[in-house]
Structures are given as structure tokens and as C-alpha cells.
Design a protein around this motif. Structure first.
Motif, PDB file in Angstrom:
ATOM      1  N   TYR A  21      11.756  -1.148  -5.858  1.00  0.00           N
ATOM      2  CA  TYR A  21      10.096  -1.253  -5.302  1.00  0.00           C
ATOM      3  C   TYR A  21      10.212   0.583  -4.683  1.00  0.00           C
ATOM      4  CZ  TYR A  21       5.812  -1.130  -2.754  1.00  0.00           C
ATOM      5  OH  TYR A  21       4.310  -1.045  -2.754  1.00  0.00           O
ATOM      6  N   GLY A  22      11.394   1.087  -4.175  1.00  0.00           N
ATOM      7  CA  GLY A  22      12.121   2.449  -4.050  1.00  0.00           C
ATOM      8  C   GLY A  22      11.629   3.263  -5.132  1.00  0.00           C
ATOM      9  N   GLY A  23      11.887   2.803  -6.183  1.00  0.00           N
ATOM     10  CA  GLY A  23      11.609   3.939  -7.218  1.00  0.00           C
ATOM     11  C   GLY A  23      10.303   3.918  -7.864  1.00  0.00           C
ATOM     12  N   PHE A  24       9.890   3.269  -7.564  1.00  0.00           N
ATOM     13  CA  PHE A  24       8.563   2.984  -7.652  1.00  0.00           C
ATOM     14  C   PHE A  24       7.537   3.477  -7.228  1.00  0.00           C
ATOM     15  CE2 PHE A  24       8.843  -1.490 -10.249  1.00  0.00           C
ATOM     16  CZ  PHE A  24       8.555  -0.958 -12.014  1.00  0.00           C
ATOM     17  N   VAL A  25       7.866   4.080  -6.003  1.00  0.00           N
ATOM     18  CA  VAL A  25       6.724   4.746  -5.201  1.00  0.00           C
ATOM     19  C   VAL A  25       7.457   6.235  -5.516  1.00  0.00           C
ATOM     20  CG1 VAL A  25       6.847   4.987  -2.743  1.00  0.00           C
ATOM     21  CG2 VAL A  25       7.008   3.109  -3.500  1.00  0.00           C
ATOM     22  N   GLY A  26       8.526   6.246  -5.899  1.00  0.00           N
ATOM     23  CA  GLY A  26       8.911   8.145  -5.769  1.00  0.00           C
ATOM     24  C   GLY A  26       8.659   8.039  -7.164  1.00  0.00           C
ATOM     25  N   SER A  27       8.277   7.192  -8.085  1.00  0.00           N
ATOM     26  CA  SER A  27       7.824   7.710  -8.969  1.00  0.00           C
ATOM     27  C   SER A  27       6.360   8.200  -9.455  1.00  0.00           C
ATOM     28  CB  SER A  27       7.747   7.321 -10.401  1.00  0.00           C
ATOM     29  OG  SER A  27       9.262   6.566 -10.494  1.00  0.00           O
ATOM     30  N   TRP A  74      -4.177   7.038   3.349  1.00  0.00           N
ATOM     31  CA  TRP A  74      -3.975   5.975   4.963  1.00  0.00           C
ATOM     32  C   TRP A  74      -5.087   4.579   4.755  1.00  0.00           C
ATOM     33  CZ3 TRP A  74      -8.149   6.463   7.842  1.00  0.00           C
ATOM     34  CH2 TRP A  74      -9.138   6.906   8.285  1.00  0.00           C
ATOM     35  N   TYR A  75      -6.371   4.775   4.270  1.00  0.00           N
ATOM     36  CA  TYR A  75      -7.066   3.818   5.195  1.00  0.00           C
ATOM     37  C   TYR A  75      -5.914   2.795   3.586  1.00  0.00           C
ATOM     38  CZ  TYR A  75     -11.690   6.076   5.376  1.00  0.00           C
ATOM     39  OH  TYR A  75     -13.096   6.522   6.203  1.00  0.00           O
ATOM     40  N   PRO A  76      -5.736   3.237   2.521  1.00  0.00           N
ATOM     41  CA  PRO A  76      -5.552   1.038   2.202  1.00  0.00           C
ATOM     42  C   PRO A  76      -4.208   0.586   3.596  1.00  0.00           C
ATOM     43  CG  PRO A  76      -5.435   2.843   0.338  1.00  0.00           C
ATOM     44  CD  PRO A  76      -6.044   3.409   1.613  1.00  0.00           C
ATOM     45  N   SER A  77      -3.876   1.916   4.004  1.00  0.00           N
ATOM     46  CA  SER A  77      -2.153   0.946   4.998  1.00  0.00           C
ATOM     47  C   SER A  77      -3.670   0.711   6.305  1.00  0.00           C
ATOM     48  CB  SER A  77      -2.084   2.507   5.458  1.00  0.00           C
ATOM     49  OG  SER A  77      -1.217   2.186   4.362  1.00  0.00           O
ATOM     50  N   ALA A  78      -4.639   1.365   6.064  1.00  0.00           N
ATOM     51  CA  ALA A  78      -5.372  -0.025   7.560  1.00  0.00           C
ATOM     52  C   ALA A  78      -6.087  -0.887   7.051  1.00  0.00           C
ATOM     53  CB  ALA A  78      -6.905   1.555   8.736  1.00  0.00           C
ATOM     54  N   TYR A  97       0.763   7.878  -4.567  1.00  0.00           N
ATOM     55  CA  TYR A  97       0.013   8.319  -5.340  1.00  0.00           C
ATOM     56  C   TYR A  97      -0.932   9.734  -4.380  1.00  0.00           C
ATOM     57  CZ  TYR A  97      -3.474   8.512  -9.338  1.00  0.00           C
ATOM     58  OH  TYR A  97      -4.435   9.034 -10.147  1.00  0.00           O
ATOM     59  N   PHE A  98      -1.735   9.157  -3.210  1.00  0.00           N
ATOM     60  CA  PHE A  98      -2.880   9.590  -2.997  1.00  0.00           C
ATOM     61  C   PHE A  98      -1.930  10.389  -2.045  1.00  0.00           C
ATOM     62  CE2 PHE A  98      -4.991   6.429  -4.821  1.00  0.00           C
ATOM     63  CZ  PHE A  98      -5.873   6.861  -5.487  1.00  0.00           C
ATOM     64  N   GLY A  99      -0.674  10.468  -0.993  1.00  0.00           N
ATOM     65  CA  GLY A  99      -0.154  11.531  -0.216  1.00  0.00           C
ATOM     66  C   GLY A  99       0.256  12.918  -1.372  1.00  0.00           C
ATOM     67  N   THR A 134       0.764  -1.540   0.071  1.00  0.00           N
ATOM     68  CA  THR A 134       0.342  -0.099   0.071  1.00  0.00           C
ATOM     69  C   THR A 134       1.277   1.508   0.160  1.00  0.00           C
ATOM     70  OG1 THR A 134      -0.039   0.172   2.276  1.00  0.00           O
ATOM     71  CG2 THR A 134      -1.848  -1.493   1.314  1.00  0.00           C
ATOM     72  N   LEU A 135       1.951   1.034   0.271  1.00  0.00           N
ATOM     73  CA  LEU A 135       2.888   2.704   0.106  1.00  0.00           C
ATOM     74  C   LEU A 135       2.669   2.926  -1.539  1.00  0.00           C
ATOM     75  CD1 LEU A 135       6.507   1.529   1.310  1.00  0.00           C
ATOM     76  CD2 LEU A 135       4.797   3.157   1.577  1.00  0.00           C
TER      77      LEU A 135
END
Length: 464
Positions: free
Chosen positions: A110-116, A371-375, A63-65, A57-58
Motif C-alpha cells: 500500500y505504501g508503494g501505491f501511495v508513493g507512486s 486534507w478534505y478527504p481525511s477530515a 495525489y493532491f499533496g 485517504t492517504l
């Protein structure tokens, strides 16, 4: 009286209006495609990188952050430079983020995907502030919800195209455990953003200004947008409702593939991705049907009913087993269809000089998807995916409370109405009871010939 600075949607000719509407609507396909791919990548990365549901969910957090962080700045930026330059910035960020998916896939980062994904989110939040706001004010407030639902219907088309592509290329054969095709898809996405940016550069997009919007509603006696921004309670509570709703919608979609696989009825990941795309088809059909209903039914009243249905079917999804839960999931997607556009148009209605700032605030509410997906992911890891669907129920309930509150407020001020009403025309008629017909017309219309005044009246009532 001096004419207003700039123009409003009701002052555009039909050909100019149709061109602007079609051009801005093309943007909705852009972020719908990116959003549709995001949900499928969420499940795919669990396989490729061996991460948990919570860790996956990162992507949603990034994306939504980005919406939560960037959207307010986008609203302020567009107040100063206008819609068109805002669209250029949004498409530029969108393309840059998509390009960086290539090295992220090549080096399996995976970190690169999150940053992109964060950069893409910044670009898309800018586009949402511009496009949602522009479509909302491109005509009379009466049909704002119907217009935005129609435009966002094309976002829905792109949203189910993403999972269809994923089910064909991401989850079959050797691609089920690799990232080879991901990089090519996002290079194509970057190319689409560049092409659209070039088209917008050469196209003349009429600039609808806040000053003109404020004068339009002031001259017919609507005072909702007067006063400081922090007193625009319809918009502020709309932000809360949008945060809760988008959080629920995003987490429903984020775990849809996992949910379908975990039902124990023989659904594998590839078939689950196809079923998820059919859920998106259901969502899109519901949105276009909503366009028809919103032409006749009060948007706040219809939103209250849809909110209740979303709450009910989400609760049933979390409790029923097997295909019963799958059927309820499809019903949930259908009733989600009109919610986002209705909250946006209701929250930004009659804001006048606060229109772009209010649009930025409502789009900021998309950050609820961070934050909903993390919960839900944490609850899914602790129990199971089906029971984790209790988390989004809270979001739908909050949205329903907002809609019911609007219905009560409208009934208190103007009496209860099942039908969708045109406030501009109604207030114009009330004003004309006390003044002469010429004085009741907006300032830029006074002094025109009778035929020109009739054209204005037709545009005011008929442009949807």
C-alpha cells in the motif's frame, strides 16, 4: 512601437489555433482517467488491505499533496522554458509513476501505491499548469471560461471511463479481493503517457509568451496585471477558492462509493461503482452545457449561482435518507461541472507577465484535495458516511463567496452585466474615441493593409 516578444492566442491563424487547441486538449483526457481510477481504488484498497476509510485517504493525500508541493515550481519552470517543455516533464513524471504501480501491485504494498500516486500527482500538476494556462490564453479573455470548460469536458469523459473499467474488472469475481488487474491498467496508462510525449515532441506548439500577453492588454487600457504579483488579489483569492472547492469536490467523489453502499437500499460495491460512473457522466454533460451558457452569461455570475446550488445539494445529501440523497448527489455532480475551470480563468484573467506564476498558484489550490478527504474520513468513521458530507459544504460556501465578490467588484468598476462581455474589444472601442483608428490598434497591427486589419479584428472578436 516594437512588436511584442512572442505571440498571443488572438494572433494565431484559425488553422494554427485549432491545431494547438486540439493537441493540448488531448492532455485533459490523460489526467481525467487517472483521477477517475483514484476514487474507485480508494474503496477497493479498503477491501484488499483491510484499512479504514481514513487510512484509505492517504491516496488522496499523496495525489493532491503533490499539487500543493509541486505546482508552484512547475509555474516558475514554465516561465523560463515555455509550455512545451513543461508538458514533456509532466508526461514523463506521469508515466514513471504509473509504471511503479506494477511492483506495488505485485508485492501488495500500500505504501508503494501511495508513493507512486505522489509521482503521478507531480506529473499531472505540471500538465495542469501548462494545459489550463495555455487554453485560457489561447484566444480572447471573453471566452476563456468556455474554452477551458470544453477542454476539461474531455477530462470528465475519462473520469467516468475509469470507474466503468473498475466496475467491470476490479470488483467482480476473484478481482474483488486482489490487485491483479490494477497493474495491467496502469501499465496501459504509462503507455498512453509515453505515446503523448512522443507526439508532442514532433509537433509544433506555438509558444504564447507573457510579454506578448501583457502588451496586448496594456494597449487596450487594461491595467489589472500591473504591479507586483502579491497585489494580484483576484488570483490570490482565486487560490483560496480553488483550494476550498477542489477539497470539497475530491472528498465528495472519494466517498461516493461508500455513500451509495451505506444507504441501505440494496446497492452493492459493484453497482455503486457503476452509479458513480453515472455521476461522472452527469458531471461531464453539465460541463458541456456550461460551455454553451458561458458564451452568453458572465462567468463570475454563473459561478456564484452554481456555487449556491452546490452548497444546497451537498447539505441535502448529508441529511436526506435513501434514494432522495442519491438523487441530490447526482444534482451536486451536475452543479460542480463548471466550477474549477471558471475559478481558474477568473483567477488568472488579465495577469499579463504574471500569467504562468498565477496559473501555478491556482493549480496549487488543487492541494485542497489532500486534507478534505481525511477530515471527512474521520467524521465518517466516527458517525456515518452520510453525515460526513457536512464537511465539503464549507468548501462550496467559500467558493460562492469568491464568486459573489467578483460580481460585486465587476459591477462597481464597469456596472452590472448579465451577459459575458469582451473586455479587449470594449476597451479598444473606448480608446478609439480619443485617438485615430490606426493608433488604437495594437502595435503589431499598425501599418497593415485594411484587409489585414479586418482579419485581426475578426480574430479578436470571433476566436473562442
Amino acid at each position: 512601437m516594437a512588436p511584442p516578444t512572442g505571440t498571443t492566442g488572438t494572433q494565431l491563424g484559425r488553422r494554427e489555433w485549432a491545431f494547438a487547441f486540439a493537441l493540448v486538449t488531448s492532455l485533459f483526457f490523460t489526467w481525467g482517467f487517472a483521477y477517475g481510477l483514484l476514487d474507485v481504488l480508494n474503496a477497493h484498497f479498503q477491501t484488499v488491505f483491510g484499512i479504514s476509510k481514513l487510512q484509505s485517504t492517504l491516496l488522496q493525500l499523496a495525489y493532491f499533496g503533490a499539487y500543493f508541493v509541486w505546482a508552484p515550481f512547475a509555474g516558475v519552470f514554465m516561465r523560463r522554458v515555455g509550455y512545451k517543455k513543461g508538458i514533456h516533464i509532466g508526461l514523463g513524471l506521469y508515466s514513471i509513476g504509473a509504471v511503479f504501480f506494477w511492483p506495488s501491485a505485485k508485492y501488495e504494498s500500500y505504501g508503494g501505491f501511495v508513493g507512486s500516486t505522489f509521482v503521478i500527482g507531480c506529473g499531472l500538476s505540471t500538465l495542469e499548469v501548462a494545459a489550463n494556462s495555455y487554453i485560457s490564453v489561447l484566444g480572447t479573455p471573453q471566452y476563456a471560461a468556455a474554452r477551458l470548460n470544453f477542454s476539461q469536458g474531455f477530462q470528465g469523459i475519462a473520469s467516468f471511463a475509469g470507474p466503468l473499467i473498475a466496475s467491470r474488472w476490479f470488483f467482480t469475481g476473484a478481482n474483488a479481493t486482489s490487485l491483479g488487474t490494477v497493474q495491467w491498467v496502469y501499465l496501459a496508462v504509462a503507455g498512453l503517457g509515453i505515446v503523448l510525449n512522443i507526439l508532442f515532441f514532433f509537433c509544433n506548439l506555438p509558444e504564447i509568451t507573457e510579454d506578448a500577453l501583457a502588451e496586448e492588454i496594456d494597449e487596450v487600457g487594461i491595467t489589472d496585471g500591473q504591479g507586483p504579483f502579491w497585489k494580484q488579489y483576484r488570483c490570490i483569492f482565486g487560490f483560496v477558492a480553488q483550494t476550498a472547492y477542489v477539497g470539497a469536490q475530491v472528498t465528495i467523489a472519494s466517498f461516493a462509493v461508500n455513500f451509495l453502499v451505506d444507504q441501505g437500499v440494496g446497492i452493492d460495491q459493484s453497482k455503486a461503482s457503476q452509479l458513480f460512473s453515472f455521476c461522472q457522466v452527469t458531471f461531464t454533460v453539465g460541463r458541456f452545457l456550461g460551455v454553451l451558457m458561458l458564451n452568453f452569461i458572465d462567468p463570475a455570475l454563473l459561478l456564484a449561482f452554481y456555487g449556491f446550488c452546490c452548497s444546497l445539494f451537498c447539505l441535502l445529501v448529508s441529511q436526506l435518507p435513501g434514494y432522495s440523497a442519491v438523487a441530490c448527489l447526482f444534482c451536486l455532480f451536475f452543479f460542480e461541472s463548471i466550477c474549477y475551470p471558471c475559478i481558474f480563468t477568473l483567477g488568472t484573467k488579465n495577469l499579463g507577465v504574471h500569467t504562468k506564476r498565477g496559473s501555478g498558484l491556482i493549480v496549487m489550490g488543487v492541494g485542497g484535495g489532500a486534507w478534505y478527504p481525511s477530515a471527512q474520513g474521520a467524521l465518517a468513521d466516527a458517525t456515518n458516511t452520510r453525515h460526513s458530507y457536512l464537511v465539503p459544504v464549507s468548501g462550496y460556501i467559500a467558493m460562492t463567496i469568491y464568486a459573489v465578490g467578483l460580481v460585486v467588484d465587476q459591477s462597481r468598476k464597469n456596472g452590472f452585466s448579465f451577459r459575458n462581455r469582451d473586455e479587449l474589444t470594449d476597451n479598444l472601442k473606448h480608446t478609439s474615441d480619443d485617438v485615430s483608428p490606426t493608433e488604437s490598434l495594437p502595435g503589431d497591427v499598425k501599418g497593415r493593409s485594411s484587409s489585414e486589419k479586418k482579419v485581426f479584428s475578426d480574430e479578436l472578436v470571433g476566436v473562442a
